[in-house]
Design a protein around this motif. Sequence first.
Motif, PDB file in Angstrom:
ATOM      1  N   UNK A  15       0.693  -1.197  -0.061  1.00  0.00           N
ATOM      2  CA  UNK A  15      -0.006   0.034  -0.176  1.00  0.00           C
ATOM      3  C   UNK A  15       0.832   1.429  -0.035  1.00  0.00           C
ATOM      4  N   UNK A  16       2.031   1.074   0.469  1.00  0.00           N
ATOM      5  CA  UNK A  16       3.011   2.348   0.414  1.00  0.00           C
ATOM      6  C   UNK A  16       4.062   1.888  -0.601  1.00  0.00           C
ATOM      7  N   UNK A  17       4.685   0.990  -0.616  1.00  0.00           N
ATOM      8  CA  UNK A  17       5.653   0.559  -1.484  1.00  0.00           C
ATOM      9  C   UNK A  17       6.632  -0.749  -1.069  1.00  0.00           C
ATOM     10  N   UNK A  18       6.814  -1.097  -2.134  1.00  0.00           N
ATOM     11  CA  UNK A  18       8.045  -2.332  -1.640  1.00  0.00           C
ATOM     12  C   UNK A  18       9.360  -2.048  -1.811  1.00  0.00           C
ATOM     13  N   UNK A  19      10.194  -2.336  -0.739  1.00  0.00           N
ATOM     14  CA  UNK A  19      11.457  -1.909  -0.617  1.00  0.00           C
ATOM     15  C   UNK A  19      12.540  -3.079  -1.380  1.00  0.00           C
ATOM     16  N   UNK A  20      12.087  -4.248  -1.438  1.00  0.00           N
ATOM     17  CA  UNK A  20      12.897  -5.222  -1.759  1.00  0.00           C
ATOM     18  C   UNK A  20      12.165  -6.490  -1.918  1.00  0.00           C
ATOM     19  N   UNK A  21      12.714  -7.570  -2.641  1.00  0.00           N
ATOM     20  CA  UNK A  21      12.297  -8.847  -3.048  1.00  0.00           C
ATOM     21  C   UNK A  21      13.327  -9.879  -2.870  1.00  0.00           C
ATOM     22  N   UNK A  22      13.344 -10.730  -2.348  1.00  0.00           N
ATOM     23  CA  UNK A  22      14.318 -11.805  -1.876  1.00  0.00           C
ATOM     24  C   UNK A  22      13.777 -13.188  -2.562  1.00  0.00           C
ATOM     25  N   UNK A  23      14.787 -13.859  -3.289  1.00  0.00           N
ATOM     26  CA  UNK A  23      14.528 -15.231  -3.892  1.00  0.00           C
ATOM     27  C   UNK A  23      15.442 -16.048  -3.603  1.00  0.00           C
ATOM     28  N   UNK A  24      15.261 -17.348  -2.928  1.00  0.00           N
ATOM     29  CA  UNK A  24      16.365 -18.298  -2.687  1.00  0.00           C
ATOM     30  C   UNK A  24      16.020 -19.835  -3.181  1.00  0.00           C
ATOM     31  N   UNK A  25      16.820 -20.413  -3.434  1.00  0.00           N
ATOM     32  CA  UNK A  25      16.900 -21.782  -3.783  1.00  0.00           C
ATOM     33  C   UNK A  25      17.474 -22.754  -2.661  1.00  0.00           C
ATOM     34  N   UNK A  26      16.374 -23.449  -1.935  1.00  0.00           N
ATOM     35  CA  UNK A  26      17.003 -24.006  -0.684  1.00  0.00           C
ATOM     36  C   UNK A  26      17.873 -24.973  -0.818  1.00  0.00           C
ATOM     37  N   UNK A  27      17.997 -25.807  -1.629  1.00  0.00           N
ATOM     38  CA  UNK A  27      18.670 -27.208  -1.913  1.00  0.00           C
ATOM     39  C   UNK A  27      20.036 -26.514  -2.144  1.00  0.00           C
ATOM     40  N   UNK A  28      20.359 -25.386  -2.906  1.00  0.00           N
ATOM     41  CA  UNK A  28      21.591 -24.925  -3.343  1.00  0.00           C
ATOM     42  C   UNK A  28      22.068 -23.803  -2.614  1.00  0.00           C
ATOM     43  N   UNK A  29      21.186 -23.319  -1.847  1.00  0.00           N
ATOM     44  CA  UNK A  29      21.460 -22.238  -0.905  1.00  0.00           C
ATOM     45  C   UNK A  29      21.928 -20.946  -1.923  1.00  0.00           C
ATOM     46  N   UNK A  30      21.312 -20.949  -2.847  1.00  0.00           N
ATOM     47  CA  UNK A  30      21.455 -19.691  -3.588  1.00  0.00           C
ATOM     48  C   UNK A  30      20.281 -18.533  -3.310  1.00  0.00           C
ATOM     49  N   UNK A  31      20.875 -17.409  -3.108  1.00  0.00           N
ATOM     50  CA  UNK A  31      19.964 -16.400  -2.578  1.00  0.00           C
ATOM     51  C   UNK A  31      20.184 -14.753  -3.508  1.00  0.00           C
ATOM     52  N   UNK A  32      19.106 -14.343  -3.943  1.00  0.00           N
ATOM     53  CA  UNK A  32      19.153 -13.141  -4.569  1.00  0.00           C
ATOM     54  C   UNK A  32      18.258 -12.102  -4.083  1.00  0.00           C
ATOM     55  N   UNK A  33      18.687 -10.919  -4.340  1.00  0.00           N
ATOM     56  CA  UNK A  33      17.738  -9.942  -3.727  1.00  0.00           C
ATOM     57  C   UNK A  33      17.560  -8.571  -4.619  1.00  0.00           C
ATOM     58  N   UNK A  34      16.309  -8.026  -4.783  1.00  0.00           N
ATOM     59  CA  UNK A  34      16.293  -7.063  -5.605  1.00  0.00           C
ATOM     60  C   UNK A  34      15.858  -5.885  -4.693  1.00  0.00           C
ATOM     61  N   UNK A  35      16.925  -5.069  -4.812  1.00  0.00           N
ATOM     62  CA  UNK A  35      16.762  -3.751  -3.996  1.00  0.00           C
ATOM     63  C   UNK A  35      16.423  -2.598  -5.007  1.00  0.00           C
ATOM     64  N   UNK A  36      15.117  -2.092  -4.692  1.00  0.00           N
ATOM     65  CA  UNK A  36      14.422  -1.314  -5.560  1.00  0.00           C
ATOM     66  C   UNK A  36      15.460  -0.069  -5.836  1.00  0.00           C
ATOM     67  N   UNK A  37      16.171   0.220  -4.927  1.00  0.00           N
ATOM     68  CA  UNK A  37      17.198   1.495  -5.056  1.00  0.00           C
ATOM     69  C   UNK A  37      18.485   0.842  -5.874  1.00  0.00           C
ATOM     70  N   UNK A  38      18.556   0.017  -6.202  1.00  0.00           N
ATOM     71  CA  UNK A  38      19.709  -0.597  -6.607  1.00  0.00           C
ATOM     72  C   UNK A  38      19.952  -1.611  -7.518  1.00  0.00           C
TER      73      UNK A  38
END
Length: 301
Positions: free
Chosen positions: A30-53
């Motif tokens: 309702x105000x604004x998303x600041x980030x999104x995080x996606x992880x693949x559990x079995x391989x421990x791969x993690x990615x983050x979308x920072x709206x600013x960068x």
Amino acid sequence: LTAPSITINTPEAMENVKQTVKIQGSAKDNIGVTSVQITVSETNQTYKLDIASGWKEKNGNSWVEYTAGNFEKKDNIIEFTLYIEIINPESGKNYTIISQAFDDMGNEGKQSKDERSVIVDINPPAVTINEPTKLYKSIAEVNQSYDSLSLNNSADLLYLYNQSVEISGTQKEDSKLDNLVVYIDTETSDVVPENETEINYIVKKEVGNKRNWNFTLEQKDIPQEFQTGKHLFRIITFSYDKAGNVEKKLQGFFVYWNEADTPWITATFGESFKENISFFAKTKIETSKRKLSTDNENFKH
């Protein structure tokens, strides 16, 4: 105090995917998303979308720039795409993808998180032909004997097909099959075309996703120009799985010769006659009681 929500459009839950997985979805608040995080559990791969960068990948305790992704902000909605290459995947295994949206207040809710499994399939199907049994595997093999094949040689008849021909085989696959297409053409080449549209076929058969399959190449489906004389037919298969892997394979060559069904018998009993019979029929020649000299007895089959 409204928690952000996240929606994943692709991949679907339990979808078959290749090693590189395309994740596409949206997040809103309702105000604004600041980030999104996606992880693949079995391989421990993690990615983050920072709206600013933009997108970043977790590397140990640090975050580094990641270029295999993009996003677009529309008011309070973020639409994003991310490509993840699964590390050392095991074909046919399930992998869990966890996606989560965050706002600047740290609000969380059930709708803020999405968790789903996909099946990673990195191998194409493998097609094997069971029938016809007498197949030349290459043009080099064809060149060794094709020209010398004769209807008058009983040993050659084992390598000749006529009328309707049974085509059968199997498909092996790590996960889910999609479709098998079998082509019969007359090309004298071991090279398999890159695309199906390049095949100048005389018969095309879509078998579907059967692991054990068969069909009959009907004589009526074979063009008239091949109904008489000796002809070399090539079998090519294109097999697809649900992940998008494809096997393009030359299965071999077989000889089609309709006249092979009517070999002949010549017997001389003081006179000559020639009689056509079915090769597979039981043949019995009876002679009447009469004297035959050794000189005029001559039996050929």
